[in-house]
Design a protein around this motif. Structure first.
Motif, mmCIF file in Angstrom:
data_model
loop_
_atom_site.group_PDB
_atom_site.id
_atom_site.type_symbol
_atom_site.label_atom_id
_atom_site.label_comp_id
_atom_site.label_asym_id
_atom_site.label_seq_id
_atom_site.Cartn_x
_atom_site.Cartn_y
_atom_site.Cartn_z
ATOM 1 N N THR A 7 0.821 -1.166 0.072
ATOM 2 C CA THR A 7 -0.010 -0.008 -0.153
ATOM 3 C C THR A 7 0.919 1.203 0.025
ATOM 4 O O THR A 7 2.075 1.221 0.500
ATOM 5 N N LEU A 8 0.297 2.246 -0.589
ATOM 6 C CA LEU A 8 0.787 3.629 -0.527
ATOM 7 C C LEU A 8 1.507 3.972 0.584
ATOM 8 O O LEU A 8 0.960 3.784 1.899
ATOM 9 N N GLY A 9 2.993 4.439 0.572
ATOM 10 C CA GLY A 9 3.407 4.894 1.851
ATOM 11 C C GLY A 9 4.364 3.896 2.629
ATOM 12 O O GLY A 9 5.215 4.211 3.477
ATOM 13 N N ARG A 10 4.256 2.529 2.349
ATOM 14 C CA ARG A 10 4.921 1.702 3.018
ATOM 15 C C ARG A 10 6.253 1.452 2.637
ATOM 16 O O ARG A 10 6.670 1.638 1.501
ATOM 17 N N ILE A 11 7.037 0.926 3.406
ATOM 18 C CA ILE A 11 8.544 0.710 3.197
ATOM 19 C C ILE A 11 8.838 -0.638 2.779
ATOM 20 O O ILE A 11 8.416 -1.729 3.452
ATOM 21 N N VAL A 12 9.577 -0.852 1.784
ATOM 22 C CA VAL A 12 9.967 -2.138 1.321
ATOM 23 C C VAL A 12 11.405 -2.188 0.918
ATOM 24 O O VAL A 12 12.142 -1.220 0.825
ATOM 25 N N HIS A 13 11.833 -3.323 0.683
ATOM 26 C CA HIS A 13 13.387 -3.634 0.257
ATOM 27 C C HIS A 13 13.076 -3.620 -1.204
ATOM 28 O O HIS A 13 12.188 -4.364 -1.848
ATOM 29 N N TYR A 14 14.167 -3.269 -2.021
ATOM 30 C CA TYR A 14 14.345 -3.375 -3.471
ATOM 31 C C TYR A 14 15.923 -3.950 -3.950
ATOM 32 O O TYR A 14 16.790 -3.246 -3.308
ATOM 33 N N ARG A 15 15.622 -4.500 -4.708
ATOM 34 C CA ARG A 15 17.180 -4.813 -5.506
ATOM 35 C C ARG A 15 17.113 -4.408 -6.681
ATOM 36 O O ARG A 15 16.296 -4.602 -7.648
ATOM 37 N N THR A 29 5.237 4.297 -3.909
ATOM 38 C CA THR A 29 4.709 5.653 -4.344
ATOM 39 C C THR A 29 3.282 5.447 -4.994
ATOM 40 O O THR A 29 2.426 6.588 -5.458
ATOM 41 N N CYS A 30 3.033 4.388 -5.518
ATOM 42 C CA CYS A 30 1.776 3.748 -5.948
ATOM 43 C C CYS A 30 1.504 2.630 -5.868
ATOM 44 O O CYS A 30 2.211 1.734 -6.083
ATOM 45 N N ASP A 31 0.178 2.235 -5.576
ATOM 46 C CA ASP A 31 -0.165 0.887 -5.910
ATOM 47 C C ASP A 31 -1.382 0.704 -6.566
ATOM 48 O O ASP A 31 -1.943 1.658 -6.944
ATOM 49 N N VAL A 32 -2.264 -0.570 -6.780
ATOM 50 C CA VAL A 32 -3.431 -0.408 -7.577
ATOM 51 C C VAL A 32 -4.654 0.355 -6.790
ATOM 52 O O VAL A 32 -5.281 0.986 -7.730
ATOM 53 N N SER A 33 -4.562 0.621 -5.608
ATOM 54 C CA SER A 33 -5.830 1.485 -5.307
ATOM 55 C C SER A 33 -5.311 3.128 -5.317
ATOM 56 O O SER A 33 -6.248 3.950 -5.350
ATOM 57 N N SER A 34 -4.165 3.522 -5.530
ATOM 58 C CA SER A 34 -3.814 4.974 -5.621
ATOM 59 C C SER A 34 -3.448 5.278 -7.100
ATOM 60 O O SER A 34 -3.386 6.587 -7.390
#
Length: 93
Positions: A7-15, A29-34
């Protein structure tokens, strides 16, 4: 039990897509709902392939501070690594 949807604003890890870089912190910065469908229709922002795909701002050390990645798929964390070009939830501590 299924994994929570990003969801919008959540922190994740990215490679990084090329796999050269270590995992980085990123924010959704964007998910399906936003996602604004008008922006997709006008070609201003890419569509998302599923409810698990997201657009990210990836934080990096150095002057640039980060970069945008679009339509990023989730990756499965195996031995502390995820496939290049994917995101995952941070480990719980």
């Amino acid at each position: 039990m299924s994994a929570p949807k990003p969801t919008l604003g959540r922190i994740v890890h990215y490679r990084g897509r090329f796999g050269f870089h270590a995992m980085r912190a990123a924010i959704v910065t964007c998910d399906v709902s936003s996602l604004d469908p008008r922006g997709v229709e006008q070609g201003l922002i890419p569509a998302l392939d599923s409810d698990q795909h997201v657009h990210l701002w990836v934080f990096t050390p150095g002057e640039s501070g980060g970069f945008t990645e679009y339509n990023v798929a989730p990756g499965e964390l195996v031995d502390g690594e995820i496939p290049p070009g994917t995101w995952c939830w941070p480990a719980r501590v």
